[in-house]
Structures are given as C-alpha cells and as structure tokens.
Design a protein around this motif. Structure first.
Motif, PDB file in Angstrom:
ATOM      1  N   TYR A  17     131.837  56.828  -5.121  1.00  0.00           N
ATOM      2  CA  TYR A  17     130.441  56.670  -5.526  1.00  0.00           C
ATOM      3  C   TYR A  17     130.365  55.625  -6.638  1.00  0.00           C
ATOM      4  O   TYR A  17     131.392  55.193  -7.181  1.00  0.00           O
ATOM      5  N   GLY A  18     129.151  55.212  -6.980  1.00  0.00           N
ATOM      6  CA  GLY A  18     128.953  54.056  -7.843  1.00  0.00           C
ATOM      7  C   GLY A  18     129.660  54.096  -9.181  1.00  0.00           C
ATOM      8  O   GLY A  18     130.431  53.191  -9.521  1.00  0.00           O
ATOM      9  N   SER A  19     129.418  55.135  -9.982  1.00  0.00           N
ATOM     10  CA  SER A  19     130.025  55.175 -11.311  1.00  0.00           C
ATOM     11  C   SER A  19     131.537  55.342 -11.224  1.00  0.00           C
ATOM     12  O   SER A  19     132.276  54.887 -12.107  1.00  0.00           O
ATOM     13  N   GLN A  20     132.018  55.961 -10.154  1.00  0.00           N
ATOM     14  CA  GLN A  20     133.461  56.080  -9.944  1.00  0.00           C
ATOM     15  C   GLN A  20     134.073  54.705  -9.691  1.00  0.00           C
ATOM     16  O   GLN A  20     135.144  54.379 -10.221  1.00  0.00           O
ATOM     17  N   LEU A  21     133.385  53.886  -8.911  1.00  0.00           N
ATOM     18  CA  LEU A  21     133.856  52.522  -8.658  1.00  0.00           C
ATOM     19  C   LEU A  21     133.893  51.711  -9.949  1.00  0.00           C
ATOM     20  O   LEU A  21     134.836  50.956 -10.197  1.00  0.00           O
ATOM     21  N   ARG A  22     132.863  51.870 -10.776  1.00  0.00           N
ATOM     22  CA  ARG A  22     132.846  51.139 -12.044  1.00  0.00           C
ATOM     23  C   ARG A  22     134.036  51.545 -12.915  1.00  0.00           C
ATOM     24  O   ARG A  22     134.735  50.690 -13.476  1.00  0.00           O
ATOM     25  N   THR A  23     134.283  52.848 -13.017  1.00  0.00           N
ATOM     26  CA  THR A  23     135.393  53.331 -13.842  1.00  0.00           C
ATOM     27  C   THR A  23     136.731  52.805 -13.336  1.00  0.00           C
ATOM     28  O   THR A  23     137.573  52.344 -14.123  1.00  0.00           O
ATOM     29  N   GLU A  24     136.932  52.844 -12.023  1.00  0.00           N
ATOM     30  CA  GLU A  24     138.208  52.394 -11.460  1.00  0.00           C
ATOM     31  C   GLU A  24     138.363  50.877 -11.579  1.00  0.00           C
ATOM     32  O   GLU A  24     139.469  50.382 -11.822  1.00  0.00           O
ATOM     33  N   PHE A  25     137.272  50.139 -11.414  1.00  0.00           N
ATOM     34  CA  PHE A  25     137.324  48.684 -11.568  1.00  0.00           C
ATOM     35  C   PHE A  25     137.742  48.325 -12.988  1.00  0.00           C
ATOM     36  O   PHE A  25     138.613  47.472 -13.203  1.00  0.00           O
ATOM     37  N   GLY A  38     124.287  49.481 -12.700  1.00  0.00           N
ATOM     38  CA  GLY A  38     123.293  48.734 -11.938  1.00  0.00           C
ATOM     39  C   GLY A  38     123.925  47.634 -11.103  1.00  0.00           C
ATOM     40  O   GLY A  38     123.554  47.433  -9.937  1.00  0.00           O
ATOM     41  N   GLN A  39     124.898  46.904 -11.691  1.00  0.00           N
ATOM     42  CA  GLN A  39     125.602  45.861 -10.940  1.00  0.00           C
ATOM     43  C   GLN A  39     126.323  46.451  -9.733  1.00  0.00           C
ATOM     44  O   GLN A  39     126.318  45.873  -8.644  1.00  0.00           O
ATOM     45  N   TYR A  41     125.686  49.270  -8.019  1.00  0.00           N
ATOM     46  CA  TYR A  41     124.811  49.724  -6.941  1.00  0.00           C
ATOM     47  C   TYR A  41     124.083  48.556  -6.266  1.00  0.00           C
ATOM     48  O   TYR A  41     123.838  48.598  -5.054  1.00  0.00           O
ATOM     49  N   THR A  42     123.765  47.516  -7.037  1.00  0.00           N
ATOM     50  CA  THR A  42     123.166  46.328  -6.423  1.00  0.00           C
ATOM     51  C   THR A  42     124.141  45.691  -5.441  1.00  0.00           C
ATOM     52  O   THR A  42     123.771  45.302  -4.320  1.00  0.00           O
ATOM     53  N   THR A  43     125.410  45.606  -5.851  1.00  0.00           N
ATOM     54  CA  THR A  43     126.430  45.025  -4.975  1.00  0.00           C
ATOM     55  C   THR A  43     126.660  45.900  -3.752  1.00  0.00           C
ATOM     56  O   THR A  43     126.802  45.397  -2.627  1.00  0.00           O
ATOM     57  N   LEU A  44     126.687  47.213  -3.944  1.00  0.00           N
ATOM     58  CA  LEU A  44     126.855  48.122  -2.806  1.00  0.00           C
ATOM     59  C   LEU A  44     125.710  47.976  -1.809  1.00  0.00           C
ATOM     60  O   LEU A  44     125.925  48.010  -0.588  1.00  0.00           O
ATOM     61  N   SER A  45     124.496  47.816  -2.316  1.00  0.00           N
ATOM     62  CA  SER A  45     123.343  47.645  -1.424  1.00  0.00           C
ATOM     63  C   SER A  45     123.491  46.384  -0.583  1.00  0.00           C
ATOM     64  O   SER A  45     123.186  46.379   0.623  1.00  0.00           O
ATOM     65  N   ARG A  46     123.972  45.307  -1.205  1.00  0.00           N
ATOM     66  CA  ARG A  46     124.157  44.057  -0.465  1.00  0.00           C
ATOM     67  C   ARG A  46     125.292  44.181   0.547  1.00  0.00           C
ATOM     68  O   ARG A  46     125.194  43.656   1.663  1.00  0.00           O
ATOM     69  N   LEU A  47     126.353  44.863   0.149  1.00  0.00           N
ATOM     70  CA  LEU A  47     127.461  45.075   1.083  1.00  0.00           C
ATOM     71  C   LEU A  47     127.013  45.932   2.267  1.00  0.00           C
ATOM     72  O   LEU A  47     127.409  45.682   3.416  1.00  0.00           O
ATOM     73  N   GLU A  48     126.182  46.927   1.989  1.00  0.00           N
ATOM     74  CA  GLU A  48     125.664  47.763   3.070  1.00  0.00           C
ATOM     75  C   GLU A  48     124.761  46.940   3.989  1.00  0.00           C
ATOM     76  O   GLU A  48     124.830  47.055   5.222  1.00  0.00           O
ATOM     77  N   ARG A  49     123.925  46.103   3.398  1.00  0.00           N
ATOM     78  CA  ARG A  49     123.057  45.228   4.189  1.00  0.00           C
ATOM     79  C   ARG A  49     123.871  44.317   5.098  1.00  0.00           C
ATOM     80  O   ARG A  49     123.493  44.050   6.246  1.00  0.00           O
ATOM     81  N   HIS A  63     126.926  63.251  -5.472  1.00  0.00           N
ATOM     82  CA  HIS A  63     126.985  61.793  -5.574  1.00  0.00           C
ATOM     83  C   HIS A  63     127.023  61.167  -4.176  1.00  0.00           C
ATOM     84  O   HIS A  63     127.786  61.625  -3.316  1.00  0.00           O
ATOM     85  N   ALA A  64     126.226  60.131  -3.964  1.00  0.00           N
ATOM     86  CA  ALA A  64     126.244  59.418  -2.687  1.00  0.00           C
ATOM     87  C   ALA A  64     127.539  58.621  -2.569  1.00  0.00           C
ATOM     88  O   ALA A  64     127.875  57.823  -3.448  1.00  0.00           O
ATOM     89  N   LEU A  65     128.277  58.854  -1.496  1.00  0.00           N
ATOM     90  CA  LEU A  65     129.561  58.190  -1.284  1.00  0.00           C
ATOM     91  C   LEU A  65     129.398  56.985  -0.361  1.00  0.00           C
ATOM     92  O   LEU A  65     128.536  56.974   0.523  1.00  0.00           O
ATOM     93  N   TYR A  66     130.256  55.990  -0.589  1.00  0.00           N
ATOM     94  CA  TYR A  66     130.278  54.795   0.252  1.00  0.00           C
ATOM     95  C   TYR A  66     131.684  54.613   0.806  1.00  0.00           C
ATOM     96  O   TYR A  66     132.676  54.886   0.126  1.00  0.00           O
TER      97      TYR A  66
END
Length: 207
Positions: A17-25, A38-39, A41-49, A63-66
């Motif tokens: 999920y988003g905050s987990q990705l931020r922490t791991e990055f 915010g960065q 989830y914005t990037t995830l939205s574009r990747l999903e698109r 938490h919404a998972l990707y």
C-alpha cells in the motif's frame, strides 16, 4: 530519478500500500530522496492508468493494496536493462552559477568557488561518516546494502565536484595571467571574456 520504476521494483516483491511503499523506498535509499504519500499515490494512479499496476484488495487494516502487472514487469525489466541516458545532462545549478559569474560585475568568482568547495568537502565528510556507520557491522540486509551503494555514489559525486572546482580555479588563474601579460598598446576587443571585470571580481594571479 524515476519514482515510478522504483515503486515497480518494490511491488515486484509483493502487494504493497502507499505509505508502505514510501517507507520501503526511503529505507532502500537512506531517505536521500524523500517522498511524500501524495507523490506515491499520484504515481500509483498513473501506473494503474498505464496498466502497470492494479489494485489488489485490502490488507487486514483496510489499506488499499497494489500489485504489479505483466506490463509493469516488462517495463521494469526494460528499465534495468537500459543504460541511464547521459547524452542530455540535467541542468546543474553550480555549473550555471559559475558560468554566469564569469565576468559578472562585482562578483568575486574565486570566493564563489571557495565557498562551494568548503560546502562540498563538508558534505563529503558527512557522507563518509554515514558510510563508516553503515560498515560498522557487515551489511547483510538488502536495504542496508542498497543504502551503502547510494551513500558511496554521493561520496564519489562530491569528490568529483571538489576536483572540478579546483580545476575551475586553476583555469581562471591561468586566463587572468594571460590577460595581464597582453601588450598594453594592444586594445582588448570588446568581446573579451575579461571585459567588465572589476579588480575585486577578476581572479587573482597569485598562486
């Protein structure tokens, strides 16, 4: 820096999920390039698109998972296999600053160089201390190894910048010496690189 590819690399290890990705990055890069949620989830939205990630339900906390898709894996493999393009270098603020300082009225370019050199050497010392701390225990965790690679790149980058600043100062001194030895009767052309230099801004000819 490609945030999208960094997120794809993390998602290849499993749904996140988003905050987990931020922490791991930030753990992987030692927070050298901090992200905000915010960065992410914005990037995830574009990747999903673009069909590179897909929503994959929720975890126990809601938490919404990707997850990465096959298109995402193809994009990630291409990123790893393709060299980083150096033919169009990004704008470098320091190089632009020194280029603009040459001949600028009232600017002591040697002072600009010396100030930057002090800052760069201080940064290099800080990075070296971080490296020593990382090596205090032999790094075995992949995040620790990844951070070590990042901090060593920062050290090499600072070393190269310090050498370049030394080179800039030497070149300016040589040019000033050459200008000072020109015959007095020979008028300097209006397009001279030294036109408009004040005594304070002209590099010293003393070694």
């Amino acid at each position: 820096m490609s945030i999208r590819h960094g997120l794809l690399a993390l998602l290849e290890r499993g749904p996140r999920y988003g905050s987990q990705l931020r922490t791991e990055f930030e753990s992987r890069t030692g927070s050298t390039w901090p992200l905000n949620v915010g960065q992410v989830y914005t990037t995830l939205s574009r990747l999903e698109r673009d069909g590179m990630v897909a929503q994959d339900g929720e975890d126990d906390a809601g938490h919404a998972l990707y997850s990465i898709t096959e298109d995402g894996r193809t994009e990630l493999r291409s990123w790893f296999e393709t060299p980083v393009d150096r033919s169009s270098p990004p704008r470098d603020e320091l190089a632009i600053k020194l280029a603009m300082a040459v001949g600028a009225p009232g600017v002591d370019i040697r002072a600009v160089i010396q100030s930057q050199r002090s800052h760069t050497l201080k940064a290099m010392q800080d990075y070296t201390r971080l490296k020593a701390q990382a090596l205090a225990d032999v790094p075995t965790d992949r995040d620790e190894v990844a951070w070590l690679l990042v901090v060593e790149q920062l050290i090499f980058q600072a070393e190269a910048e310090a050498r370049w600043l030394d080179h800039c100062e030497s070149r300016l001194v040589r040019l000033a010496e050459a200008a000072a030895t020109e015959p007095a009767a020979r008028p300097a052309p209006s397009t001279s690189r030294w036109a408009g230099w004040s005594a304070a801004s002209r590099p010293s000819t003393r070694r």
